[in-house]
Scaffold this motif. Structure first.
Motif, short mmCIF file in Angstrom:
data_model
loop_
_atom_site.label_atom_id
_atom_site.label_comp_id
_atom_site.label_asym_id
_atom_site.label_seq_id
_atom_site.Cartn_x
_atom_site.Cartn_y
_atom_site.Cartn_z
N ALA A 92 -18.90 36.80 112.57
CA ALA A 92 -19.32 38.21 112.47
C ALA A 92 -20.79 38.32 112.86
CB ALA A 92 -19.09 38.72 111.06
N GLY A 93 -21.61 37.37 112.37
CA GLY A 93 -23.04 37.39 112.70
C GLY A 93 -23.25 37.26 114.20
N GLY A 94 -22.47 36.36 114.84
CA GLY A 94 -22.59 36.15 116.29
C GLY A 94 -22.21 37.42 117.05
N MET A 103 -14.82 46.00 123.35
CA MET A 103 -14.18 45.78 122.05
C MET A 103 -15.20 45.68 120.91
SD MET A 103 -10.84 45.26 121.70
CE MET A 103 -10.68 43.96 120.46
N LEU A 104 -16.46 45.40 121.26
CA LEU A 104 -17.45 45.12 120.20
C LEU A 104 -17.58 46.26 119.19
CD1 LEU A 104 -20.32 43.31 122.17
CD2 LEU A 104 -18.63 42.31 120.67
N PHE A 155 -26.09 46.02 123.44
CA PHE A 155 -26.00 47.49 123.39
C PHE A 155 -27.04 48.14 122.47
CE2 PHE A 155 -21.58 45.94 123.89
CZ PHE A 155 -21.40 46.36 125.20
N GLY A 156 -27.79 47.32 121.75
CA GLY A 156 -28.70 47.90 120.75
C GLY A 156 -27.92 48.51 119.59
N TYR A 157 -26.69 47.98 119.37
CA TYR A 157 -25.82 48.50 118.30
C TYR A 157 -26.03 47.64 117.06
CZ TYR A 157 -21.44 49.75 115.89
OH TYR A 157 -20.52 50.16 114.98
N ALA A 164 -23.83 42.43 119.89
CA ALA A 164 -23.85 43.90 119.95
C ALA A 164 -25.29 44.42 119.96
CB ALA A 164 -23.08 44.48 118.76
N ILE A 165 -26.17 43.74 119.20
CA ILE A 165 -27.57 44.18 119.16
C ILE A 165 -28.24 43.92 120.51
CG2 ILE A 165 -29.85 43.68 118.15
CD1 ILE A 165 -28.39 43.08 115.51
#
Ligand code: SF4
Ligand code: SF4
Length: 405
Positions: free
Chosen positions: A127-129, A224-225, A138-140, A134-135
């Motif tokens: 999940a961390g990976g 999918m992220l 996409f900056g998500y 995502a960060i």
């Protein structure tokens, strides 16, 4: 933040300040203490304040009981021993807290009596990976398990800066393995290390496991992220992980048995052969500027022509330290047992290529700063607590069996 999290965080940060003081860096200690007090004030968190008070009192009590931990010439092995045990105790207490929190939630709903210990999200490396991806892509920023990516980033950063010191100084699994190995050698004395031709392929297993985890993280299609991070499975990823341990199937039990046997069989077997975290840190450690370095002119083997291989005999990773000038091995956990065993202070140290050395105190401080200051900063920035509503967590808990990826 729960009381145990706050207490551990504050204990580590206050200990950093005290070690700076006892190491002769009074200004550093002053800056660390001021930053710590300012951070608690800015957070306006009663739990952090309570944690700070309890941590300060506990360290005073520890100073009284174990004065050798608070002297300028603190020894390597006791320092590592106490850090390992305090961190393991903290994880154990947090795991108990996590269990009680979920039992209360399951039986009485959202009572607001107990907070969720978010630090346990550190056990969600996949999940961390995915969150890290995502960060960066996409900056998500995920809001279900933000602590997972914070802790992943902190642990990976330790690999870059301090080699595998996380494995050697902080990991509770490594410590549990040490005890299992000690127990086995008491019951069945002797070393049963595999021959080199078998050891090398066994060491590669952890890299294969790491490759698999990376494949899961990197192989997920980009579109999918957000879907995954907003989905039900991700919201209860921690509970799915907990179920893996509380209701293990036959294959899981066989895997556990193999891991326990391996850990009892040879020193650091789990870290050496199976741990994908160890593999990631081993790879990152190759880029670390800090290495164990031997000065042949000072080593008694050369300087006095006297046979000596105390460093090699002390090394749990089986590295032939006395034959090297620089230890590049990905198995070196920067545990500094070799340095502690060396009779010549100038002969062996952890340091940079330019000859600058980092003491064991400096290593412990660096490691603690990365592991604890980063979560503290994340907490102050509001990126630590899971934002999953308790009512939703309870609902998902009740339907856990039906939730899949
Ligand atoms: S080389 Fe030294 S620091 Fe590295 S694992 Fe061996 S004993 Fe520990
Ligand atoms: S323990 Fe020290 S003096 Fe002895 S071989 Fe190793 S580096 Fe040289």
């Amino acid at each position: 933040m729960t009381l145990i999290e706050s207490f551990t965080l504050m204990l580590a940060l206050v200990y950093i300040a005290s070690q700076l003081f006892w190491g002769g860096h009074q200004y550093g200690a002053l800056v660390a203490t001021s930053t710590l007090v300012a951070a608690v004030a800015v957070s306006m968190s009663p739990m952090l304040l309570l944690g700070l008070l309890l941590a300060s009192l506990s360290l005073m009590a520890l100073k009284f009981a174990k004065p050798e931990l608070f002297v300028s010439e603190i020894r390597i092995n006791p320092l590592r021993y106490w850090l390992q045990h305090l961190l393991a105790l903290s994880i154990l207490l947090t795991a108990i807290h996590y269990t009680v929190y979920h039992l209360l939630l399951a039986h009485y709903g959202d009572t607001g009596v107990m907070l969720r210990p978010n630090v346990l999200d550190a056990f969600l490396p996949i999940a961390g990976g995915i969150e890290l991806r995502a960060i960066t892509q996409f900056g998500y920023f995920d809001i279900q398990h933000p602590a997972a990516v914070v802790m992943l980033a902190a642990v990976l950063l330790t690999g870059l800066l301090c080699k595998r010191a996380f494995c050697g100084w902080a990991c509770p699994l490594g410590l549990a393995g040490e005890y299992l190995y000690k127990l086995r050698t008491r019951l069945i004395p002797g070393e049963y290390n595999p021959p080199a031709w078998l050891d090398w392929p066994l060491r590669m297993i952890k890299y294969l496991l790491l490759a698999f985890l990376l494949y899961v993280v990197i192989g997920m299609p980009a579109q999918m992220l957000p879907h995954y991070l907003g989905g039900e499975y991700h919201k209860v990823a921690d509970l799915k992980m907990a179920t893996f341990f509380t209701s293990p199937g036959t294959i899981t039990l066989i895997c556990f048995a193999v891991i326990l046997l391996l850990a009892a069989w040879r020193k650091q077997a789990f870290c050496r052969y199976l741990c994908p975290y160890g593999a990631a840190l081993g790879l990152l450690s190759l880029a670390s500027p800090l290495k164990i370095r031997r000065n042949p002119q000072e080593c008694v083997k050369v300087a006095k022509g006297t046979p000596c291989s105390k460093c090699t005999r002390a090394c749990p990773a089986g590295i032939k330290v006395d034959e090297l000038t620089t230890v590049h091995s990905d198995e070196c956990q920067a545990c500094l047992r070799c340095v502690a065993a060396c009779p010549r202070k100038e002969a062996l140290a952890l340091g940079l290529a330019n000859g600058k050395r980092l003491s064991h105190r400096g290593l412990a401080i660096t490691l603690l700063i990365i592991l604890f200051a980063l979560p503290m900063l994340a907490y102050l920035l509001g990126y630590w607590e899971s934002q999953t509503p308790e009512a939703m967590r309870l609902y998902l808990m009740q339907h856990l069996d039906k939730i899949g990826i």
